[in-house]
Scaffold this motif. Sequence first.
Motif, PDB file in Angstrom:
ATOM      1  N   GLY A 109       0.789  -1.222   0.000  1.00 49.12           N
ATOM      2  CA  GLY A 109       0.000   0.000   0.000  1.00 49.12           C
ATOM      3  C   GLY A 109       0.818   1.267   0.000  1.00 49.12           C
ATOM      4  N   ALA A 110       2.135   1.152   0.269  1.00 50.85           N
ATOM      5  CA  ALA A 110       2.973   2.350   0.370  1.00 50.85           C
ATOM      6  C   ALA A 110       3.339   2.909  -0.995  1.00 50.85           C
ATOM      7  N   THR A 111       3.603   2.016  -1.967  1.00 52.67           N
ATOM      8  CA  THR A 111       3.996   2.467  -3.299  1.00 52.67           C
ATOM      9  C   THR A 111       3.344   1.587  -4.357  1.00 52.67           C
ATOM     10  N   ALA A 112       3.246   2.121  -5.565  1.00 55.75           N
ATOM     11  CA  ALA A 112       2.682   1.353  -6.673  1.00 55.75           C
ATOM     12  C   ALA A 112       3.551   0.141  -6.990  1.00 55.75           C
ATOM     13  N   TYR A 113       4.873   0.292  -6.883  1.00 51.30           N
ATOM     14  CA  TYR A 113       5.782  -0.817  -7.188  1.00 51.30           C
ATOM     15  C   TYR A 113       5.537  -1.996  -6.259  1.00 51.30           C
ATOM     16  N   ARG A 114       5.350  -1.747  -4.965  1.00 51.96           N
ATOM     17  CA  ARG A 114       5.062  -2.827  -4.027  1.00 51.96           C
ATOM     18  C   ARG A 114       3.735  -3.507  -4.353  1.00 51.96           C
ATOM     19  N   ASN A 115       2.733  -2.704  -4.634  1.00 52.16           N
ATOM     20  CA  ASN A 115       1.419  -3.273  -4.933  1.00 52.16           C
ATOM     21  C   ASN A 115       1.455  -4.115  -6.198  1.00 52.16           C
ATOM     22  N   GLU A 116       2.149  -3.623  -7.225  1.00 46.93           N
ATOM     23  CA  GLU A 116       2.241  -4.378  -8.478  1.00 46.93           C
ATOM     24  C   GLU A 116       3.029  -5.676  -8.267  1.00 46.93           C
ATOM     25  N   THR A 117       4.102  -5.590  -7.491  1.00 50.38           N
ATOM     26  CA  THR A 117       4.902  -6.791  -7.205  1.00 50.38           C
ATOM     27  C   THR A 117       4.079  -7.842  -6.486  1.00 50.38           C
ATOM     28  N   LEU A 118       3.329  -7.417  -5.490  1.00 52.76           N
ATOM     29  CA  LEU A 118       2.505  -8.364  -4.739  1.00 52.76           C
ATOM     30  C   LEU A 118       1.447  -9.013  -5.624  1.00 52.76           C
ATOM     31  N   ALA A 119       0.832  -8.232  -6.500  1.00 50.99           N
ATOM     32  CA  ALA A 119      -0.194  -8.791  -7.380  1.00 50.99           C
ATOM     33  C   ALA A 119       0.382  -9.901  -8.252  1.00 50.99           C
ATOM     34  N   VAL A 120       1.575  -9.682  -8.779  1.00 44.19           N
ATOM     35  CA  VAL A 120       2.195 -10.691  -9.642  1.00 44.19           C
ATOM     36  C   VAL A 120       2.652 -11.906  -8.832  1.00 44.19           C
ATOM     37  N   LEU A 121       3.197 -11.669  -7.638  1.00 49.08           N
ATOM     38  CA  LEU A 121       3.610 -12.789  -6.799  1.00 49.08           C
ATOM     39  C   LEU A 121       2.427 -13.684  -6.445  1.00 49.08           C
ATOM     40  N   LEU A 122       1.288 -13.067  -6.149  1.00 51.47           N
ATOM     41  CA  LEU A 122       0.105 -13.852  -5.800  1.00 51.47           C
ATOM     42  C   LEU A 122      -0.438 -14.620  -7.000  1.00 51.47           C
ATOM     43  N   GLU A 123      -0.138 -14.172  -8.202  1.00 46.17           N
ATOM     44  CA  GLU A 123      -0.509 -14.920  -9.394  1.00 46.17           C
ATOM     45  C   GLU A 123       0.460 -16.081  -9.645  1.00 46.17           C
ATOM     46  N   THR A 124       1.687 -15.939  -9.148  1.00 49.43           N
ATOM     47  CA  THR A 124       2.714 -16.965  -9.380  1.00 49.43           C
ATOM     48  C   THR A 124       2.418 -18.237  -8.604  1.00 49.43           C
ATOM     49  N   ALA A 125       2.029 -18.085  -7.349  1.00 44.84           N
ATOM     50  CA  ALA A 125       1.711 -19.241  -6.506  1.00 44.84           C
ATOM     51  C   ALA A 125       0.883 -18.763  -5.317  1.00 44.84           C
ATOM     52  N   THR A 126       0.052 -19.646  -4.795  1.00 44.55           N
ATOM     53  CA  THR A 126      -0.771 -19.310  -3.632  1.00 44.55           C
ATOM     54  C   THR A 126       0.010 -19.589  -2.358  1.00 44.55           C
ATOM     55  N   PRO A 127       0.238 -18.576  -1.538  1.00 46.47           N
ATOM     56  CA  PRO A 127       0.946 -18.825  -0.279  1.00 46.47           C
ATOM     57  C   PRO A 127       0.107 -19.677   0.665  1.00 46.47           C
ATOM     58  N   ALA A 128       0.789 -20.482   1.468  1.00 44.65           N
ATOM     59  CA  ALA A 128       0.088 -21.161   2.554  1.00 44.65           C
ATOM     60  C   ALA A 128      -0.369 -20.138   3.583  1.00 44.65           C
ATOM     61  N   VAL A 129       0.469 -19.107   3.802  1.00 45.71           N
ATOM     62  CA  VAL A 129       0.186 -18.084   4.803  1.00 45.71           C
ATOM     63  C   VAL A 129       0.591 -16.717   4.263  1.00 45.71           C
ATOM     64  N   ILE A 130      -0.249 -15.732   4.497  1.00 46.65           N
ATOM     65  CA  ILE A 130       0.096 -14.327   4.276  1.00 46.65           C
ATOM     66  C   ILE A 130       0.086 -13.663   5.649  1.00 46.65           C
ATOM     67  N   ARG A 131       1.246 -13.136   6.091  1.00 52.53           N
ATOM     68  CA  ARG A 131       1.326 -12.521   7.416  1.00 52.53           C
ATOM     69  C   ARG A 131       1.813 -11.080   7.301  1.00 52.53           C
ATOM     70  N   GLY A 132       1.059 -10.158   7.888  1.00 59.78           N
ATOM     71  CA  GLY A 132       1.462  -8.767   7.864  1.00 59.78           C
ATOM     72  C   GLY A 132       0.732  -7.974   8.920  1.00 59.78           C
ATOM     73  N   ASN A 133       1.071  -6.689   9.012  1.00 63.78           N
ATOM     74  CA  ASN A 133       0.318  -5.836   9.928  1.00 63.78           C
ATOM     75  C   ASN A 133      -1.013  -5.441   9.296  1.00 63.78           C
ATOM     76  N   ALA A 134      -1.814  -4.708  10.032  1.00 63.52           N
ATOM     77  CA  ALA A 134      -3.179  -4.419   9.583  1.00 63.52           C
ATOM     78  C   ALA A 134      -3.203  -3.666   8.257  1.00 63.52           C
ATOM     79  N   SER A 135      -2.391  -2.621   8.136  1.00 61.03           N
ATOM     80  CA  SER A 135      -2.382  -1.832   6.910  1.00 61.03           C
ATOM     81  C   SER A 135      -1.957  -2.674   5.716  1.00 61.03           C
ATOM     82  N   GLU A 136      -0.961  -3.537   5.916  1.00 62.55           N
ATOM     83  CA  GLU A 136      -0.482  -4.381   4.825  1.00 62.55           C
ATOM     84  C   GLU A 136      -1.553  -5.356   4.367  1.00 62.55           C
ATOM     85  N   ILE A 137      -2.208  -6.005   5.306  1.00 66.94           N
ATOM     86  CA  ILE A 137      -3.254  -6.970   4.944  1.00 66.94           C
ATOM     87  C   ILE A 137      -4.422  -6.263   4.267  1.00 66.94           C
ATOM     88  N   MET A 138      -4.801  -5.109   4.768  1.00 71.72           N
ATOM     89  CA  MET A 138      -5.888  -4.359   4.143  1.00 71.72           C
ATOM     90  C   MET A 138      -5.531  -3.960   2.719  1.00 71.72           C
TER      91      MET A 138
END
Length: 283
Positions: A109-138
């Motif tokens: 959520g801090a930068t477009a680059y992070r958000n774009e990276t996460l979107a592609v990573l989540l398309e690459t494989a489904t994590p068993a667990v996603i762990r983060g603070n509240a803002s990150e998970i939101m």
Amino acid sequence: MPSSASSSPSQAAQLIWQDIEAVRNNAPLVHNITNYVVMNVSANALLAAGASPVMAHAAEEVADFARMAGAVVINIGTLSDHWVNAMHAAMRAAKAVGTPIVLDPVGAGATAYRNETLAVLLETATPAVIRGNASEIMAVAGFAANTKGVDSQNASHDAIEAAGQLAARTGSVVCVSGEIDYVIDATGRVAELANGDEWLTRMTGTGCSASALVGAFCAVQPDAWRATISAMSLVAIAGEIAAEKVRERGQGVGSLQAAWLDALQLLTRDQLASFLRVEGYPQ
């Protein structure tokens, strides 16, 4: 500090202790592609808990490590293109052999680059667990979130709905860290963990190390929801014990890291049962 928060604290403590012993007895290999800031502390936390860390990020070798590891932990704290390529390679290799993946969406959520990276990573494989603070998970779930760099400006309870939706959409277990840790899976299981100490937020690497430890527990416990509860309980209770000790000595957070590592290594069954404050587990 006896626990009264759970309807079955003794059973919860017994299950968590079984997982702690499984990590200590099996020394699972945990492959971390993590950030420069926390490499050392995360590796030491894994060693203290009984696991075996590898901190490799070269694209030429990450697939090999992912295939041999018990778990792969992806942490996007210090991003660069060559690290992102390595993350993709490791996740693809882990997916191919069924190795559990833990994703820590640092600064989502801090930068477009992070958000774009996460979107592609989540398309690459489904994590068993996603762990983060509240803002990150939101942010990962597509909700509006308030972030200050990589720090959350939202309380963990603010992210419960987002975490539930993210778990349902991805099939991942979602862990929201904060004053209360929430662990939610796609079937609707929700556990609340009330351990920890405010001083842990003043020591860099605690959250990232928690994600690394979730990986260690996923390597020995096939139920990722249970594994996450066990790992987060260990992290938080060790933090309480450590903070209590350094305060008694008249010391501050500069001494906390060593005391925390000691507590990760030396936690006993009786300490776990005494400190544990959990609701919703077991079900």
